[in-house]
Design an enzyme around this catalytic site. Structure first.
Site, PDB file in Angstrom:
ATOM      1  N   TYR A   1       2.002   0.764  -3.339  1.00  0.00           N
ATOM      2  CA  TYR A   1       2.392  -0.591  -3.722  1.00  0.00           C
ATOM      3  C   TYR A   1       1.684  -1.540  -2.763  1.00  0.00           C
ATOM      4  CZ  TYR A   1       5.825  -4.275  -5.046  1.00  0.00           C
ATOM      5  OH  TYR A   1       6.454  -5.410  -5.501  1.00  0.00           O
TER       6      TYR A   1
ATOM      7  N   LYS B   1       0.003   0.197  -7.591  1.00  0.00           N
ATOM      8  CA  LYS B   1       0.527  -1.059  -8.149  1.00  0.00           C
ATOM      9  C   LYS B   1      -0.047  -2.180  -7.305  1.00  0.00           C
ATOM     10  CE  LYS B   1       4.294  -4.109  -8.984  1.00  0.00           C
ATOM     11  NZ  LYS B   1       5.062  -4.975  -8.116  1.00  0.00           N
TER      12      LYS B   1
END
Length: 315
Positions: free
Chosen positions: A142, A170
């Site tokens: 992330y 992500k």
């Protein structure tokens, strides 16, 4: 309970980062969370991501985090993969969350780089390798430098993709140029066909998909999952004009995050409060409360959210 089949390629589609419905006292509202899961599945999303930024993971204690993962896994009932955020400051703490999430039935894990202390790219890589070695579940990085103050270096991401440590990324960096360059390099690599790149830039999804991203993780998808699914399907079919029109509509709806008075609360409180106010107005969750010490939306802001939902055809 049946489990989703293991993906044979990169994770694709719309993966909403679910809000965590709370009671007025701050406990997890499991009934509302189940209702939110059902709404997302009905809309046709590809997977569910709990305990991300939109899920207020940073505000929840360990017991509440466990409740979120257990409830989402139970509600999904094997129909969709559940990705669990295991975000914390250090490797030891992330590993503890990861082991708990795995025991509760999560299908994959999502972790940021370590934060609070400054880390070198070699230390970031070691962090992800230790988490992946410690828990045998697909691991997604992330990239959210606004929150952790570290931008994941492209070389580090590519190395972790190459050795199988990471299943995907992500990208919430907001740096669409760097994302484009990473996608180009991934396509030229041996792991490019297996590594999933998901954009968190919910206002530029059509551009990211055109550049080669595999999907989107949109906070606004809590409010309008159907719109993001339509956008993704248009892009997947090459209907770029229709995708752009849907993206424009969602960009207008995103104005709900501007409803609050910026002099009264932080940007995060305003955005999360708007998502929850919208979900409450739509009858999905029972209470729009956000976790302390975030400031709740006042009546005027909620009225503005309602107006934008009406303009967007959701009410």
């Amino acid at each position: 309970m049946s489990r989703p089949a293991t993906p044979t390629g990169p994770l694709r589609g719309v993966i909403p980062p679910l809000c965590t419905p709370l009671s007025p006292s701050g406990d997890v509202d499991t009934r509302s969370l189940r209702a939110l899961v059902e709404r997302q599945i009905e809309a046709g999303v590809s997977a569910l991501f709990v305990l991300g930024s939109s899920g207020e993971a940073a505000y929840l204690d360990d017991d509440r985090r466990r409740t979120v993962v257990a409830t989402a896994v139970e509600a999904a009932a094997g129909r969709l993969p559940v990705l669990a955020g295991v975000i914390d400051m250090t490797t030891a703490r992330v590993l503890a969350h990861a082991r708990t999430a795995a025991a509760l039935g999560a299908d994959a894990l999502v972790a940021t780089a370590p934060f609070y202390t400054r880390t070198h790219p070699a230390e970031i890589a070691d962090h992800y390798r230790r988490v992946r070695t410690g828990v045998d579940l697909p691991l997604y990085a992330y990239d959210i430098p606004l929150a952790v103050h570290t931008k994941l270096p492209a070389d580090t991401v590519l190395a972790l993709a190459a050795d199988g440590t990471l299943a995907g990324l992500k990208d919430s960096s907001g740096n669409d140029g760097e994302l484009r360059r990473l996608l180009v390099r991934l396509r030229a690599s041996d792991r490019g066909g297996q590594f999933s790149v998901l954009t968190g830039s919910e206002l530029a999804v059509d551009g990211a998909l055109l550049a080669g991203a595999h999907g989107v993780v949109p906070g606004l998808g809590n409010v309008d999952p159907h719109g993001y699914v339509r956008l993704y399907e248009h892009a997947r079919a090459g209907r770029w004009a229709e995708a752009a029109a849907e993206q424009d509509r969602l960009a207008a709806l995103y104005a709900i995050t501007d409803a609050a008075d910026p002099a009264a609360m932080g940007r995060s409180s305003a955005s999360l409060g708007a998502f929850k106010a919208a979900l409450h107005l739509l009858g999905v969750i029972d209470c729009p409360a956000t976790a302390a010490p975030q400031t709740p939306l006042d009546g005027a802001a909620v009225k503005a959210v309602r107006h934008l939902l009406e303009e967007g055809g959701l009410l």
